[in-house]
Design a protein around this motif. Structure first.
Motif, PDB file in Angstrom:
ATOM      1  N   ILE A 196       0.857  -1.279   0.094  1.00 16.73           N
ATOM      2  CA  ILE A 196       0.106   0.000   0.051  1.00 16.73           C
ATOM      3  C   ILE A 196       0.962   1.165   0.048  1.00 16.73           C
ATOM      4  N   SER A 197       0.745   2.009  -1.082  1.00 19.95           N
ATOM      5  CA  SER A 197       1.646   3.241  -1.058  1.00 19.95           C
ATOM      6  C   SER A 197       0.751   4.617  -0.642  1.00 19.95           C
ATOM      7  N   ALA A 198      -0.601   4.454  -0.546  1.00 19.13           N
ATOM      8  CA  ALA A 198      -1.235   5.638   0.033  1.00 19.13           C
ATOM      9  C   ALA A 198      -2.842   5.019   0.236  1.00 19.13           C
ATOM     10  N   ALA A 199      -3.448   5.635   1.282  1.00 17.62           N
ATOM     11  CA  ALA A 199      -4.494   5.082   1.952  1.00 17.62           C
ATOM     12  C   ALA A 199      -5.339   6.442   2.314  1.00 17.62           C
ATOM     13  N   TRP A 200      -6.625   6.540   2.519  1.00 16.42           N
ATOM     14  CA  TRP A 200      -7.623   7.458   2.924  1.00 16.42           C
ATOM     15  C   TRP A 200      -8.905   6.776   3.685  1.00 16.42           C
ATOM     16  N   ASN A 201      -9.461   7.700   4.333  1.00 21.98           N
ATOM     17  CA  ASN A 201     -10.651   7.199   5.324  1.00 21.98           C
ATOM     18  C   ASN A 201     -10.227   6.153   6.323  1.00 21.98           C
ATOM     19  N   GLY A 202      -9.061   5.731   6.409  1.00 22.18           N
ATOM     20  CA  GLY A 202      -8.561   4.607   7.438  1.00 22.18           C
ATOM     21  C   GLY A 202      -7.235   4.697   7.954  1.00 22.18           C
ATOM     22  N   VAL A 203      -6.749   4.024   8.741  1.00 16.17           N
ATOM     23  CA  VAL A 203      -5.506   4.030   9.421  1.00 16.17           C
ATOM     24  C   VAL A 203      -4.879   2.525   9.155  1.00 16.17           C
ATOM     25  N   VAL A 204      -3.714   2.661   8.457  1.00 17.17           N
ATOM     26  CA  VAL A 204      -2.954   1.357   7.782  1.00 17.17           C
ATOM     27  C   VAL A 204      -1.957   0.940   8.986  1.00 17.17           C
ATOM     28  N   GLU A 205      -1.894  -0.488   9.182  1.00 17.21           N
ATOM     29  CA  GLU A 205      -0.751  -1.065   9.955  1.00 17.21           C
ATOM     30  C   GLU A 205      -0.537  -2.237   9.169  1.00 17.21           C
ATOM     31  N   THR A 206       0.638  -2.563   8.922  1.00 16.46           N
ATOM     32  CA  THR A 206       1.410  -3.621   7.934  1.00 16.46           C
ATOM     33  C   THR A 206       2.517  -4.262   8.834  1.00 16.46           C
ATOM     34  N   THR A 207       2.262  -5.713   8.820  1.00 16.72           N
ATOM     35  CA  THR A 207       3.505  -6.505   9.369  1.00 16.72           C
ATOM     36  C   THR A 207       3.812  -7.536   8.351  1.00 16.72           C
ATOM     37  N   GLY A 208       4.782  -7.192   7.455  1.00 14.79           N
ATOM     38  CA  GLY A 208       5.103  -8.073   6.659  1.00 14.79           C
ATOM     39  C   GLY A 208       4.045  -8.279   5.339  1.00 14.79           C
ATOM     40  N   SER A 209       3.372  -9.347   5.343  1.00 12.42           N
ATOM     41  CA  SER A 209       2.154  -9.480   4.204  1.00 12.42           C
ATOM     42  C   SER A 209       0.952  -9.261   5.071  1.00 12.42           C
TER      43      SER A 209
END
Length: 249
Positions: A196-209
């Protein structure tokens, strides 16, 4: 008087032998007079007044709890990974280490997370730590932490635009339960090299895949049947698409 020389010689020899034996016995000290070597004292380890391990629930779903943990001290005052996490359905059971409902083993990291699955929706749980060989931590009793309702919300994704190397998608989050949703989380796992390079209307958390998108500050409350959306721009070398989504509170 007639004396036999052999008899006289034997008597003299017997006398000398008796004297030598008595002298030798007198020279050896009695066993009771020998002083034993003093025992070597065992050193005492002074442990600092700190918890050897800590933990807290940092994520929940309808059937799992994720616990973030940290091992602050090493043996003999603390622990080395891995550690066993035990879940209980009452504080009393947790205090007495009685009737564990589920358990899971941490990874090799001294600081990390562990997810315990197979739980009952909408249920309170308490957790404790032990070593795999059975040694129980006497201090930490965490909880209660409640699993979410089974059907509080759903999430579906639609690809709006695609190009070589990426795509844009919109995810619709809908409240499906009979009570309002106070905060939602949508999770999934990418099958390839998606990012994911950009997101809106939400908060992104990533751990590996693994990806988790939580609500923004303004769209977390949904009345029964209401819906909201969030969007994202994704870079990918494969086909455009979002895998199966899980929505939870």
């Amino acid at each position: 008087m007639f004396r036999m020389p052999g008899v006289v010689l034997a008597a003299a020899t017997l006398t000398l032998a008796t004297w030598a034996g008595a002298a030798g016995a007198a020279a050896a000290p009695p066993a009771a007079m020998q002083t034993p070597a003093p025992p070597i004292p065992t050193p005492t380890v002074a442990c600092p007044p700190a918890l050897p391990i800590w933990g807290q629930v940092t994520a929940t779903t309808a059937t799992s709890l994720t616990i973030t943990y940290g091992m602050l001290l090493t043996p003999p005052c603390g622990y080395d990974p891995p550690m066993q996490v035990h879940l209980f359905t009452s504080r009393e059971d947790a205090e007495q280490w009685r009737n564990p409902a589920a358990q899971a083993l941490t990874g090799p990291e001294r600081n990390g997370t562990v997810t315990v699955g197979g739980l009952t929706p909408n249920t309170d749980y308490w957790f404790r730590f032990s070593e795999p060989d059975g040694k129980k931590d006497p201090y930490v009793i965490g909880g209660p932490a409640r699993t979410t309702d089974q059907s509080v919300c759903t999430a579906t994704a639609t690809v709006d635009n695609r190009w070589t190397g990426g795509f844009v998608a919109t995810v619709t989050v809908r409240a499906t339960g009979s009570a309002p949703v106070q905060g939602w989380r949508v999770s999934w796992r990418w099958p390839g090299d998606e990012r994911i390079s950009a997101a809106w209307n939400g908060v992104v958390e990533t751990t590996g895949s693994d990806v988790v998108v939580g609500n923004a500050s303004y769209n977390g409350t949904l009345a029964p049947g209401a819906w909201t959306t969030f969007g994202m721009m994704v870079w990918s070398s494969g086909a455009a698409g979002v895998p199966a989504l899980t929505c939870s509170r």
